[in-house]
Design a protein around this motif. Sequence first.
Motif, PDB file in Angstrom:
ATOM      1  N   ARG A   1       0.824  -1.200   0.000  1.00  0.00           N
ATOM      2  CA  ARG A   1       0.000   0.000   0.000  1.00  0.00           C
ATOM      3  C   ARG A   1       0.867   1.262   0.000  1.00  0.00           C
ATOM      4  O   ARG A   1       0.615   2.203  -0.761  1.00  0.00           O
ATOM      5  N   THR A   2       1.889   1.269   0.846  1.00  0.00           N
ATOM      6  CA  THR A   2       2.774   2.432   0.912  1.00  0.00           C
ATOM      7  C   THR A   2       3.440   2.678  -0.432  1.00  0.00           C
ATOM      8  O   THR A   2       3.533   3.823  -0.900  1.00  0.00           O
ATOM      9  N   GLN A   3       3.880   1.610  -1.088  1.00  0.00           N
ATOM     10  CA  GLN A   3       4.574   1.754  -2.369  1.00  0.00           C
ATOM     11  C   GLN A   3       3.648   2.291  -3.450  1.00  0.00           C
ATOM     12  O   GLN A   3       4.063   3.118  -4.279  1.00  0.00           O
ATOM     13  N   ILE A   4       2.391   1.868  -3.452  1.00  0.00           N
ATOM     14  CA  ILE A   4       1.452   2.374  -4.459  1.00  0.00           C
ATOM     15  C   ILE A   4       1.262   3.881  -4.287  1.00  0.00           C
ATOM     16  O   ILE A   4       1.365   4.654  -5.246  1.00  0.00           O
ATOM     17  N   LEU A   5       0.998   4.308  -3.059  1.00  0.00           N
ATOM     18  CA  LEU A   5       0.720   5.726  -2.819  1.00  0.00           C
ATOM     19  C   LEU A   5       1.960   6.588  -3.036  1.00  0.00           C
ATOM     20  O   LEU A   5       1.881   7.678  -3.600  1.00  0.00           O
ATOM     21  N   GLN A   6       3.113   6.088  -2.612  1.00  0.00           N
ATOM     22  CA  GLN A   6       4.345   6.848  -2.854  1.00  0.00           C
ATOM     23  C   GLN A   6       4.688   6.853  -4.341  1.00  0.00           C
ATOM     24  O   GLN A   6       5.188   7.862  -4.859  1.00  0.00           O
ATOM     25  N   GLY A   7       4.425   5.760  -5.039  1.00  0.00           N
ATOM     26  CA  GLY A   7       4.666   5.712  -6.478  1.00  0.00           C
ATOM     27  C   GLY A   7       3.799   6.706  -7.227  1.00  0.00           C
ATOM     28  O   GLY A   7       4.194   7.216  -8.278  1.00  0.00           O
ATOM     29  N   LEU A   8       2.621   7.002  -6.679  1.00  0.00           N
ATOM     30  CA  LEU A   8       1.737   8.002  -7.270  1.00  0.00           C
ATOM     31  C   LEU A   8       2.167   9.419  -6.935  1.00  0.00           C
ATOM     32  O   LEU A   8       1.535  10.382  -7.389  1.00  0.00           O
TER      33      LEU A   8
ATOM     34  N   LEU B   1       0.844  -2.140 -18.461  1.00  0.00           N
ATOM     35  CA  LEU B   1       1.366  -1.395 -17.317  1.00  0.00           C
ATOM     36  C   LEU B   1       2.275  -2.244 -16.445  1.00  0.00           C
ATOM     37  O   LEU B   1       3.091  -1.703 -15.701  1.00  0.00           O
ATOM     38  N   GLY B   2       2.128  -3.561 -16.544  1.00  0.00           N
ATOM     39  CA  GLY B   2       3.021  -4.426 -15.780  1.00  0.00           C
ATOM     40  C   GLY B   2       4.475  -4.268 -16.187  1.00  0.00           C
ATOM     41  O   GLY B   2       5.386  -4.561 -15.400  1.00  0.00           O
ATOM     42  N   GLN B   3       4.711  -3.791 -17.401  1.00  0.00           N
ATOM     43  CA  GLN B   3       6.073  -3.563 -17.860  1.00  0.00           C
ATOM     44  C   GLN B   3       6.552  -2.148 -17.576  1.00  0.00           C
ATOM     45  O   GLN B   3       7.744  -1.870 -17.606  1.00  0.00           O
ATOM     46  N   ILE B   4       5.616  -1.241 -17.293  1.00  0.00           N
ATOM     47  CA  ILE B   4       5.953   0.171 -17.113  1.00  0.00           C
ATOM     48  C   ILE B   4       6.029   0.568 -15.647  1.00  0.00           C
ATOM     49  O   ILE B   4       6.976   1.225 -15.212  1.00  0.00           O
ATOM     50  N   LEU B   5       5.034   0.153 -14.851  1.00  0.00           N
ATOM     51  CA  LEU B   5       4.939   0.612 -13.466  1.00  0.00           C
ATOM     52  C   LEU B   5       6.147   0.253 -12.601  1.00  0.00           C
ATOM     53  O   LEU B   5       6.564   1.059 -11.758  1.00  0.00           O
ATOM     54  N   PRO B   6       6.752  -0.955 -12.756  1.00  0.00           N
ATOM     55  CA  PRO B   6       7.938  -1.239 -11.929  1.00  0.00           C
ATOM     56  C   PRO B   6       9.061  -0.230 -12.135  1.00  0.00           C
ATOM     57  O   PRO B   6       9.832   0.035 -11.205  1.00  0.00           O
ATOM     58  N   LYS B   7       9.147   0.359 -13.319  1.00  0.00           N
ATOM     59  CA  LYS B   7      10.193   1.345 -13.600  1.00  0.00           C
ATOM     60  C   LYS B   7       9.895   2.691 -12.950  1.00  0.00           C
ATOM     61  O   LYS B   7      10.745   3.577 -12.935  1.00  0.00           O
ATOM     62  N   LEU B   8       8.672   2.834 -12.420  1.00  0.00           N
ATOM     63  CA  LEU B   8       8.292   4.056 -11.707  1.00  0.00           C
ATOM     64  C   LEU B   8       8.223   3.822 -10.205  1.00  0.00           C
ATOM     65  O   LEU B   8       7.691   4.653  -9.477  1.00  0.00           O
ATOM     66  N   GLY B   9       8.755   2.687  -9.768  1.00  0.00           N
ATOM     67  CA  GLY B   9       8.804   2.413  -8.335  1.00  0.00           C
ATOM     68  C   GLY B   9       7.778   1.433  -7.826  1.00  0.00           C
ATOM     69  O   GLY B   9       7.799   1.059  -6.648  1.00  0.00           O
ATOM     70  N   PHE B  10       6.874   0.953  -8.684  1.00  0.00           N
ATOM     71  CA  PHE B  10       5.844  -0.002  -8.254  1.00  0.00           C
ATOM     72  C   PHE B  10       6.397  -1.433  -8.398  1.00  0.00           C
ATOM     73  O   PHE B  10       5.898  -2.225  -9.182  1.00  0.00           O
ATOM     74  N   THR B  11       7.404  -1.757  -7.634  1.00  0.00           N
ATOM     75  CA  THR B  11       8.097  -3.036  -7.827  1.00  0.00           C
ATOM     76  C   THR B  11       7.356  -4.222  -7.228  1.00  0.00           C
ATOM     77  O   THR B  11       7.552  -5.355  -7.655  1.00  0.00           O
ATOM     78  N   GLU B  12       6.480  -3.996  -6.253  1.00  0.00           N
ATOM     79  CA  GLU B  12       5.784  -5.107  -5.604  1.00  0.00           C
ATOM     80  C   GLU B  12       4.468  -5.454  -6.273  1.00  0.00           C
ATOM     81  O   GLU B  12       3.955  -6.554  -6.109  1.00  0.00           O
ATOM     82  N   LEU B  13       3.910  -4.535  -7.030  1.00  0.00           N
ATOM     83  CA  LEU B  13       2.529  -4.628  -7.467  1.00  0.00           C
ATOM     84  C   LEU B  13       2.219  -5.941  -8.179  1.00  0.00           C
ATOM     85  O   LEU B  13       1.190  -6.574  -7.922  1.00  0.00           O
ATOM     86  N   LEU B  14       3.076  -6.368  -9.081  1.00  0.00           N
ATOM     87  CA  LEU B  14       2.837  -7.593  -9.831  1.00  0.00           C
ATOM     88  C   LEU B  14       3.778  -8.716  -9.415  1.00  0.00           C
ATOM     89  O   LEU B  14       4.027  -9.643 -10.165  1.00  0.00           O
ATOM     90  N   SER B  15       4.297  -8.632  -8.190  1.00  0.00           N
ATOM     91  CA  SER B  15       5.227  -9.655  -7.706  1.00  0.00           C
ATOM     92  C   SER B  15       4.536 -10.567  -6.694  1.00  0.00           C
ATOM     93  O   SER B  15       3.412 -10.313  -6.252  1.00  0.00           O
ATOM     94  N   GLU B  16       5.239 -11.637  -6.321  1.00  0.00           N
ATOM     95  CA  GLU B  16       4.722 -12.551  -5.309  1.00  0.00           C
ATOM     96  C   GLU B  16       4.646 -11.886  -3.939  1.00  0.00           C
ATOM     97  O   GLU B  16       3.957 -12.361  -3.038  1.00  0.00           O
ATOM     98  N   ARG B  17       5.360 -10.773  -3.747  1.00  0.00           N
ATOM     99  CA  ARG B  17       5.385 -10.098  -2.448  1.00  0.00           C
ATOM    100  C   ARG B  17       4.167  -9.211  -2.232  1.00  0.00           C
ATOM    101  O   ARG B  17       3.949  -8.721  -1.128  1.00  0.00           O
ATOM    102  N   ALA B  18       3.378  -8.989  -3.267  1.00  0.00           N
ATOM    103  CA  ALA B  18       2.240  -8.078  -3.147  1.00  0.00           C
ATOM    104  C   ALA B  18       1.261  -8.566  -2.088  1.00  0.00           C
ATOM    105  O   ALA B  18       0.941  -9.754  -2.005  1.00  0.00           O
ATOM    106  N   ASN B  19       0.788  -7.628  -1.287  1.00  0.00           N
ATOM    107  CA  ASN B  19      -0.127  -7.939  -0.190  1.00  0.00           C
ATOM    108  C   ASN B  19      -1.463  -7.248  -0.451  1.00  0.00           C
ATOM    109  O   ASN B  19      -1.593  -6.046  -0.258  1.00  0.00           O
TER     110      ASN B  19
END
Length: 428
Positions: A98-105, A330-348
């Motif tokens: 959650r923190t990463q999504i909001l900070q990425g925005l 967006l799965g290929q774009i967002l990680p480059k903007l800091g959203f590294t967890e969003l499409l990973s196994e670590r996503a909560n």
Amino acid sequence: MHLAFHLLLLLVAPLAVSQGQSHPGHKEGNLTNSSHQETLGPGEGSPSLRIVPSNTDFALHLYHLMAFESPSKNIFFSPLSISAALAMLSLGARAHTRTQILQGLGFNLTEMAESDIHLGFRHLLRTLSLATDTLEIHMGSALFLSRGVQLLPKFLNDTMAFYESQVFHTNFHDSEGAAQLINNHVMKETQGKIVNLASKLSKDTILVLVNFIYFKALWEKPFSRSKTTLQDFYVDENTIVQVPMMGQDGQYHWYLHDRYLPCSVLRMNYDGDVMALFILPDRGKMKQVEEVLTPEMLVRWNNLLQKRVYFYKKLELHLPKFSMSGSYELGQILPKLGFTELLSERANFSGITETLNLKMSKSFHKAILEVDEIGTKAAAVTNFSIIFKSARRNLHVLRFNRPFLVVIFSTKTQSILFLGKVVNPTKS
């Protein structure tokens, strides 16, 4: 009805069950019970204005990344709808996700409470939805949920309260039927502009989040169809294409040639609280202009083109009539903007449901742009044409016959609705 602009967007993010145990529950404060007072309208201090700087920064960061990766291709997307969809998704995210999504925005969570972010989006979406006879902006969300899966009441309540999302129960084991349900909803909400969006849905999918924006507006000063002619458009030094070029003689427009940058900037108003900035770099100077495309530069151009009467000039204008679309994984774009967890196994995503461990399997965005002549009643075109026809010798000439940038901007909310680059108007 003929439209000057006709735009829409879809961001789709299917969530599928991944292997492993569900995340432990997290207790969260109730955002919907916030004590903040919301007054609909764009006044100073309104909730939506507080999120504008972050939304603008995110929009331009996303544009620069797309331009860097595809320098010779058309670009078109709705940064606001992507921001809203991700902010909505954050309601179901927990811990670092959650923190990463909001900070990425672009939000600084030490300076702005999470509740203020969602209140800002709610106020923004409601303000934009105040349609008039000549302007319509329709932005919405829908959740397509697998039958038998229970959403947490808080997630369901918050998405409905802040983002006015609709919920549809769906049988994803019937892949074709689920895709048809989504496609029918999308086609209805976008007035038939996007069809057959969903296909090849995995039977493991339990939730699909769809976010869309539909926009139509009428030019304040429309073009006459009789003045549209085929003309050359110079894609690059080696490529020339023929495009239908709309023409105006002698209309007054807000226009400047930047004394510090190699570009011209045109402000085209709609009937309503929306305008478009068309930015035309000098020949071969697109990259140089893109490098200084910042929030501060947009504010500077906007201020000059609404406050200094010197820039309200009689103009011979030539603008392509065209349609184009942008589709982005967006799965290929967002990680480059800091959203590294969003499409990973670590996503909560344990804030969506406690019974399953969710993983986002896909996220994509589609936007469509159409530009044509008609902006208001035909009589207005004739009148304007007659009034100014006799003063051709004093006209400034602005010809969009090479790659240019376009920004669709809500003046009421100070928000970028759409952002793009037209490299080749014959490429859809």
